[in-house]
Design an enzyme around this catalytic site. Structure first.
Site, PDB file in Angstrom:
ATOM      1  N   SER A 180       0.830  -1.274   0.315  1.00 35.91           N
ATOM      2  CA  SER A 180       0.054  -0.303  -0.021  1.00 35.91           C
ATOM      3  C   SER A 180       0.707   0.902   0.535  1.00 35.91           C
ATOM      4  O   SER A 180       1.496   1.768   0.848  1.00 35.91           O
ATOM      5  CB  SER A 180      -0.603   0.154   1.350  1.00 35.91           C
ATOM      6  OG  SER A 180      -1.452   1.270   1.180  1.00 35.91           O
ATOM      7  N   LYS A 209       6.265   3.014   5.343  1.00 40.40           N
ATOM      8  CA  LYS A 209       5.739   2.670   4.622  1.00 40.40           C
ATOM      9  C   LYS A 209       7.489   1.672   3.412  1.00 40.40           C
ATOM     10  O   LYS A 209       6.795   1.438   3.306  1.00 40.40           O
ATOM     11  CB  LYS A 209       4.927   3.400   3.406  1.00 40.40           C
ATOM     12  CG  LYS A 209       3.738   3.557   3.731  1.00 40.40           C
ATOM     13  CD  LYS A 209       3.184   4.210   2.552  1.00 40.40           C
ATOM     14  CE  LYS A 209       1.971   4.685   2.372  1.00 40.40           C
ATOM     15  NZ  LYS A 209       0.923   5.293   2.053  1.00 40.40           N
TER      16      LYS A 209
HETATM   17  N1  NAP Z   1      -2.016   9.746  -3.627  1.00 40.00           N
HETATM   18  C1  NAP Z   1      -3.277  10.246  -3.162  1.00 40.00           C
HETATM   19  O1  NAP Z   1      -3.693  10.635  -3.211  1.00 40.00           O
HETATM   20  C2  NAP Z   1      -3.498   9.082  -1.920  1.00 40.00           C
HETATM   21  C3  NAP Z   1      -4.742   9.207  -1.310  1.00 40.00           C
HETATM   22  C4  NAP Z   1      -6.070   8.176  -0.198  1.00 40.00           C
HETATM   23  C5  NAP Z   1      -4.393   7.925   0.451  1.00 40.00           C
HETATM   24  N2  NAP Z   1      -4.219   7.115  -0.059  1.00 40.00           N
HETATM   25  C6  NAP Z   1      -3.056   5.824  -0.576  1.00 40.00           C
HETATM   26  O2  NAP Z   1      -3.872   4.703  -0.642  1.00 40.00           O
HETATM   27  C7  NAP Z   1      -3.253   3.650   0.407  1.00 40.00           C
HETATM   28  C8  NAP Z   1      -5.151   3.576   0.845  1.00 40.00           C
HETATM   29  O3  NAP Z   1      -5.772   4.786   1.624  1.00 40.00           O
HETATM   30  P1  NAP Z   1      -7.446   4.533   1.721  1.00 40.00           P
HETATM   31  O4  NAP Z   1      -7.124   6.041   1.790  1.00 40.00           O
HETATM   32  O5  NAP Z   1      -7.591   4.613   0.360  1.00 40.00           O
HETATM   33  O6  NAP Z   1      -7.782   3.137   2.604  1.00 40.00           O
HETATM   34  P2  NAP Z   1      -9.319   3.624   3.353  1.00 40.00           P
HETATM   35  O7  NAP Z   1     -10.364   4.081   2.249  1.00 40.00           O
HETATM   36  O8  NAP Z   1      -8.992   4.488   4.928  1.00 40.00           O
HETATM   37  O9  NAP Z   1      -9.106   2.145   3.706  1.00 40.00           O
HETATM   38  C9  NAP Z   1      -9.259   1.038   3.290  1.00 40.00           C
HETATM   39  C10 NAP Z   1      -9.974  -0.296   3.664  1.00 40.00           C
HETATM   40  O10 NAP Z   1      -9.091  -0.221   4.606  1.00 40.00           O
HETATM   41  C11 NAP Z   1     -10.102  -1.713   5.547  1.00 40.00           C
HETATM   42  N3  NAP Z   1     -10.071  -1.140   6.676  1.00 40.00           N
HETATM   43  C12 NAP Z   1     -10.228   0.631   6.947  1.00 40.00           C
HETATM   44  N4  NAP Z   1      -9.269   0.154   8.436  1.00 40.00           N
HETATM   45  C13 NAP Z   1      -9.105  -0.653   9.427  1.00 40.00           C
HETATM   46  C14 NAP Z   1      -8.068  -1.067  10.363  1.00 40.00           C
HETATM   47  N5  NAP Z   1      -8.373  -0.391  11.546  1.00 40.00           N
HETATM   48  N6  NAP Z   1      -7.953  -2.169   9.926  1.00 40.00           N
HETATM   49  C15 NAP Z   1      -8.673  -3.534   9.020  1.00 40.00           C
HETATM   50  N7  NAP Z   1      -9.258  -2.966   7.456  1.00 40.00           N
HETATM   51  C16 NAP Z   1      -8.935  -1.110   7.797  1.00 40.00           C
HETATM   52  C17 NAP Z   1     -11.646  -0.960   5.276  1.00 40.00           C
HETATM   53  O11 NAP Z   1     -11.854  -2.481   4.487  1.00 40.00           O
HETATM   54  P3  NAP Z   1     -12.532  -3.324   5.509  1.00 40.00           P
HETATM   55  O12 NAP Z   1     -13.776  -3.159   6.265  1.00 40.00           O
HETATM   56  O13 NAP Z   1     -13.809  -3.962   4.583  1.00 40.00           O
HETATM   57  O14 NAP Z   1     -11.746  -4.609   5.757  1.00 40.00           O
HETATM   58  C18 NAP Z   1     -11.288   0.110   4.233  1.00 40.00           C
HETATM   59  O15 NAP Z   1     -12.668   0.193   3.398  1.00 40.00           O
HETATM   60  C19 NAP Z   1      -2.801   3.954   1.631  1.00 40.00           C
HETATM   61  O16 NAP Z   1      -1.547   3.721   1.320  1.00 40.00           O
HETATM   62  C20 NAP Z   1      -2.576   5.661   1.464  1.00 40.00           C
HETATM   63  O17 NAP Z   1      -1.899   6.349   1.621  1.00 40.00           O
HETATM   64  C21 NAP Z   1      -3.064   7.999  -0.931  1.00 40.00           C
END
Ligand code: NAP
Length: 321
Positions: free
Chosen positions: A114, A136
């Site tokens: 991730s 990371k």
């Molecule tokens: N480049 C950019 O602009 C950008 C923007 C946003 C994020 N990112 C990166 O993308 C990656 C993903 O981030 P995101 O914001 O997409 O994630 P997110 O939506 O906050 O979470 C992804 C999924 O992980 C599961 N989850 C959440 N909390 C959890 C916990 N405590 N334990 C286990 N599972 C959990 C949930 O799925 P379930 O409940 O269905 O299991 C959730 O839908 C990260 O590395 C972030 O830094 C980058």
């Protein structure tokens, strides 16, 4: 586009902000797709349950389990070829459990951890963001030490995410924007769908094995001031600029409590230090838009257009807790 042999792709965090684009992209390329999601409960948000149903309706297999269930993780690994993690920042180090399971299963052809943002091995940031990047990096080093074939993806600024954050297009009555630093540093904006399509293409591409893939189409590098002018032209509106200078971002990163100090440090890295454009790609690195020219990355103009249509993507608040 060449048609790769379908790979069975398992996505962690598949119901999340980035994850849903990855799942969609995997399905669109006809890969049998599985999502490892937390067991549903009365506390699971209705939108998450609805998304699981939608995924099932397009053929995605949802496997409910926790990251603590090692045996379940191993048995799940055994029925897939590629593992992609889109777990949120607070769960970054939990990916070490995924790595353990991959090692035991012994059959995984590629792991994509991730990342999806700034290229953590090439930038330095203020301490709160540096701590995120360091976690990371720790995952990457564990992947390498375990000898797991990998692809690392740097997606830079996810377009809809950052347009919401910078221009708040849903707040129709607001006529100001915050400009970070001088507003002149360039940053790379990519539509989430393009980052996801690049990820899936690279994850099954033998040429991308053990390589870094950076989504950095030069046409999408734009300063915050130019982004704002483009938005003003499109909307016919003008916005008051409230500048938040370098020193103020540094001060906030030092004084805000954790984790509120993380977003200001990210903004500093991108819009003051120019972290998405400020390094040369190495000879083994892949620039996604050049490597997969048929993907035709959406331009910044295309990304802004999305916000002029009904049903524009709502802001996502990120998950720093
Ligand atoms: N480049 C950019 O602009 C950008 C923007 C946003 C994020 N990112 C990166 O993308 C990656 C993903 O981030 P995101 O914001 O997409 O994630 P997110 O939506 O906050 O979470 C992804 C999924 O992980 C599961 N989850 C959440 N909390 C959890 C916990 N405590 N334990 C286990 N599972 C959990 C949930 O799925 P379930 O409940 O269905 O299991 C959730 O839908 C990260 O590395 C972030 O830094 C980058």
């Amino acid at each position: 586009m060449e048609h790769p042999i379908p790979s069975r792709i398992l996505v962690f965090g598949g119901t999340g902000y980035i994850g849903k684009y990855l799942v969609q992209a995997s399905v669109s390329m006809a890969h049998p797709t599985l999502v490892y999601a937390r067991p549903s409960s009365p506390l699971t948000p209705p939108a998450n349950l609805k998304l699981r149903d939608r995924f099932r309706s397009i053929g995605v297999t949802i496997i409910e389990g926790t990251l603590e269930e090692h045996e379940k993780l191993v048995s799940t690994m055994k029925v897939v070829d590629v593992v992609i993690s889109a777990l949120p920042y607070p769960k970054v180090l939990d990916q070490l459990k995924i790595i353990d399971a991959i090692v035991v299963a012994g059959n995984i052809k590629r792991f994509v951890p991730s990342d999806f943002g700034c290229e953590e091995d090439r930038i330095s940031a203020l301490p709160p963001f540096e701590a995120v990047l360091e976690k990371k990096r720790k995952v990457r080093r564990a992947v390498e030490e375990a000898g797991i074939p990998f692809t690392y993806i740097s997606g830079n600024c996810c377009g809809a995410y950052f347009v919401n954050l910078l221009l708040h297009p849903h707040e129709k009555s607001r006529d100001d924007v915050v400009v970070y630093g001088t507003g002149e540093a360039k940053a790379v904006f990519n539509h989430e769908e393009d980052v996801a399509q690049s990820t899936i293409r690279a994850a099954v591409d033998p040429r991308a094995r053990n390589r870094l893939v950076v989504c950095r189409p030069l046409k999408n590098a734009i300063s915050q001031l130019d982004l704002l002018s483009l938005w003003e032209k499109k909307t016919g509106r003008s916005f008051e600029k409230r500048f938040l200078p370098d020193e103020e971002l540094v001060r906030l990163s030092n004084t805000l409590p954790d984790p509120e100090n993380i977003p200001v440090s990210i903004l500093h890295a991108i819009f003051v230090r120019g972290g998405t454009v400020g390094f040369e790609l190495g000879k083994d690195d892949i620039e996604a838009s050049e490597f997969y020219p048929d993907l035709k990355f959406a331009t910044v103009d295309d990304i802004l257009e999305v916000f002029l249509r009904p049903g524009a993507p709502e802001p996502y608040r990120g998950n720093f807790k």
